[in-house]
Design a protein around this motif. Structure first.
Motif, mmCIF file in Angstrom:
data_model
loop_
_atom_site.group_PDB
_atom_site.id
_atom_site.type_symbol
_atom_site.label_atom_id
_atom_site.label_comp_id
_atom_site.label_asym_id
_atom_site.label_seq_id
_atom_site.Cartn_x
_atom_site.Cartn_y
_atom_site.Cartn_z
ATOM 1 N N VAL A 167 58.415 10.989 -54.432
ATOM 2 C CA VAL A 167 58.438 9.626 -54.985
ATOM 3 C C VAL A 167 57.233 8.834 -54.491
ATOM 4 O O VAL A 167 56.610 8.087 -55.249
ATOM 5 N N PHE A 168 56.870 9.003 -53.217
ATOM 6 C CA PHE A 168 55.684 8.331 -52.691
ATOM 7 C C PHE A 168 54.422 8.814 -53.406
ATOM 8 O O PHE A 168 53.508 8.034 -53.675
ATOM 9 N N GLY A 169 54.364 10.102 -53.681
ATOM 10 C CA GLY A 169 53.175 10.667 -54.298
ATOM 11 C C GLY A 169 52.932 10.194 -55.716
ATOM 12 O O GLY A 169 51.796 10.238 -56.196
ATOM 13 N N LYS A 170 53.969 9.711 -56.394
ATOM 14 C CA LYS A 170 53.816 9.279 -57.791
ATOM 15 C C LYS A 170 52.980 7.996 -57.905
ATOM 16 O O LYS A 170 52.336 7.758 -58.921
ATOM 17 N N ASN A 171 53.046 7.151 -56.875
ATOM 18 C CA ASN A 171 52.274 5.902 -56.864
ATOM 19 C C ASN A 171 51.574 5.739 -55.511
ATOM 20 O O ASN A 171 51.706 4.726 -54.833
ATOM 21 N N ALA A 172 50.827 6.778 -55.133
ATOM 22 C CA ALA A 172 50.300 6.891 -53.774
ATOM 23 C C ALA A 172 49.398 5.717 -53.381
ATOM 24 O O ALA A 172 49.652 5.030 -52.380
ATOM 25 N N ALA A 177 48.413 0.396 -50.741
ATOM 26 C CA ALA A 177 47.846 -0.947 -50.817
ATOM 27 C C ALA A 177 48.934 -2.010 -50.627
ATOM 28 O O ALA A 177 48.725 -3.016 -49.951
ATOM 29 N N LEU A 178 50.104 -1.778 -51.218
ATOM 30 C CA LEU A 178 51.203 -2.729 -51.094
ATOM 31 C C LEU A 178 51.647 -2.870 -49.644
ATOM 32 O O LEU A 178 51.982 -3.971 -49.185
ATOM 33 N N ALA A 231 61.956 2.531 -51.697
ATOM 34 C CA ALA A 231 62.843 1.950 -52.708
ATOM 35 C C ALA A 231 62.029 1.389 -53.874
ATOM 36 O O ALA A 231 62.400 1.543 -55.044
ATOM 37 N N ILE A 232 60.901 0.758 -53.555
ATOM 38 C CA ILE A 232 60.030 0.229 -54.615
ATOM 39 C C ILE A 232 59.487 1.384 -55.458
ATOM 40 O O ILE A 232 59.501 1.335 -56.698
ATOM 41 N N CYS A 233 59.007 2.436 -54.798
ATOM 42 C CA CYS A 233 58.475 3.604 -55.517
ATOM 43 C C CYS A 233 59.561 4.287 -56.347
ATOM 44 O O CYS A 233 59.298 4.784 -57.452
ATOM 45 N N TYR A 234 60.769 4.327 -55.815
ATOM 46 C CA TYR A 234 61.879 4.963 -56.524
ATOM 47 C C TYR A 234 62.191 4.226 -57.830
ATOM 48 O O TYR A 234 62.378 4.849 -58.879
ATOM 49 N N TYR A 288 53.851 4.306 -63.491
ATOM 50 C CA TYR A 288 52.925 4.934 -62.556
ATOM 51 C C TYR A 288 51.613 4.160 -62.587
ATOM 52 O O TYR A 288 50.908 4.149 -63.606
ATOM 53 N N ILE A 289 51.327 3.497 -61.481
ATOM 54 C CA ILE A 289 50.160 2.622 -61.404
ATOM 55 C C ILE A 289 48.963 3.447 -60.941
ATOM 56 O O ILE A 289 48.823 3.763 -59.778
#
Length: 392
Positions: A315-320, A325-326, A378-381, A389-390
């Motif tokens: 899940v972390f890897g999807k919006n690494a 940055a967040l 939780a945000i990434c999930y 996907y940003i």
């Protein structure tokens, strides 16, 4: 034939981002367990593996994207690479300046580019995202125009050249904080006001000179990704199952051991050092990254172990880049908000609750970092569930 996809590579990238957030968000910088701190100078801790692993993952992903860019031609390649480089660099610079104000004698004061009251103090130019941007840019050019076998030779020449420059930049004491040549380059190009001073003196661990071997780290990631891609295509063409990936995995382990031995030997004359990103450090951490990926491929792709931990990291890897940055944006922004009890919305949980956890003070600091990871996950999930996907 479609390119084979390796879930293990996504998990590797996600785990690396997760660890980056962990080490960057303790409850207190004064209370950190030793493995979660960087080595004071020469040497290596688990924390010193995080950044090179991420650069390695950047190159790894590049191997699966580059064939498409090469098919689209030079114009598209330069447009996409330039755009991505500038965006990542500017986001990093924005985060260094953010939140643009600071508290001074009970008032919010604008953070100027250079502090008029102290000309040696200002907004730092370089940083983690800036180094990622520069490394991505030059690595992309190398692998786009040079064939894999030759780009490996070029990479080794760059590592040897960096060693020679370090040795002769200050022959009396080339690998010390005071004697390392790169600081003078950074002061001359960036200006003393815009250099990191966390070591007590102007010295930037993400400076210009030490970015050269970091570029090679991305190239090595690409070469390993290319190797995985080619070997897996052979398995796919033969209509073989994942159990036939054993020769590829064996090859990866052989590579990793060769690099680990080389890095260890090189360390005797060119010390392993993350802060000046020595060539021995590049070689050694690449060896560890390859060994980690080979193990993940074996466990996930061959043995089919895709449990909760793998899904958690994926899940972390999807919006690494976004979540990294967040994790820097929120603490800095919320730190401006002063609550009546003297805390702010970001550190309230640690200051008022977790600091009181029994035992060593490092316990509460670590639990806080784990809470930050849970919050970011939780945000990434949610983003993953909504298929948002940003990409940068």
């Amino acid at each position: 034939m479609p390119q084979p996809r390796f879930y293990s590579l996504d998990v590797f990238r996600g785990a690396t981002v997760c660890l980056m957030i962990l080490v960057n968000n303790p409850g207190s910088w004064s209370h950190i367990y030793d493995p979660l701190e960087h080595a004071p100078w020469h040497g290596l801790t688990p924390t010193d593996l995080v950044f090179p692993f991420f650069l390695f993952a950047v190159g790894n992903a590049m191997a699966f994207v580059m064939p498409r860019l090469q098919a689209q031609g030079d114009a598209i390649f330069w447009k996409k690479v330039m755009k991505r480089t500038l965006l990542i660099f500017l986001i990093g610079l924005f985060l260094n300046w953010w939140p643009f104000f600071r508290w001074s004698e009970g008032e919010l004061v604008f953070r100027q580019w250079v502090n008029p009251e102290n000309p040696d103090s200002g907004v730092r130019i370089m940083g983690v995202l800036q180094r990622i941007a520069i490394c991505y840019f030059f690595a992309a050019i190398l692998v786009y125009y040079i064939k894999p076998a030759r780009v490996f030779v070029v990479s080794m020449i760059l590592l040897l050249a960096y060693w020679v420059i370090c040795m002769y930049g200050n022959p009396a004491d080339p690998y010390s904080l005071a004697g390392w040549f790169g600081t003078q380059w950074d002061i001359a190009v960036l200006g003393k006001a815009h250099i990191y001073k966390g070591e007590g003196v102007p010295f930037d661990p993400e400076g210009l000179a030490s970015t050269l071997p970091a570029v090679v780290q991305v190239v090595f990631g690409y070469l390993v990704g290319y190797y995985i891609q080619q070997k897996s295509k052979q398995v796919q063409a033969a209509a073989s199952g994942n159990s036939q990936l054993y020769p590829m995995i064996t090859g990866l382990f052989v590579m990793s051991v060769a690099l680990l031995v080389t890095g260890f030997c090189w360390d005797t004359v060119f010390p392993i050092n993350k802060k000046i990103w020595t060539s021995s450090y590049t070689i050694y951490t690449t060896g560890l990254a390859i060994m980690t990926i080979a193990t993940m491929i074996y466990l996930i792709e061959v043995k089919g172990i895709k449990g909760g931990l793998a899904r958690f990291f994926d899940v972390f890897g999807k919006n690494a880049l976004f979540v990294f940055a967040l994790s820097a944006f929120l603490p800095k922004g919320l730190a401006l908000i002063k609550l009546p009890d003297g805390t702010n919305p970001w550190n309230w949980l640690y200051k008022k609750v977790l600091v009181h956890i029994p035992g060593a003070p490092e316990n509460g600091s670590l639990v806080y970092a784990l809470c930050v990871i849970t919050f970011m996950w939780a945000i990434c999930y949610v983003l993953d569930k909504k298929r948002i996907y940003i990409k940068v």
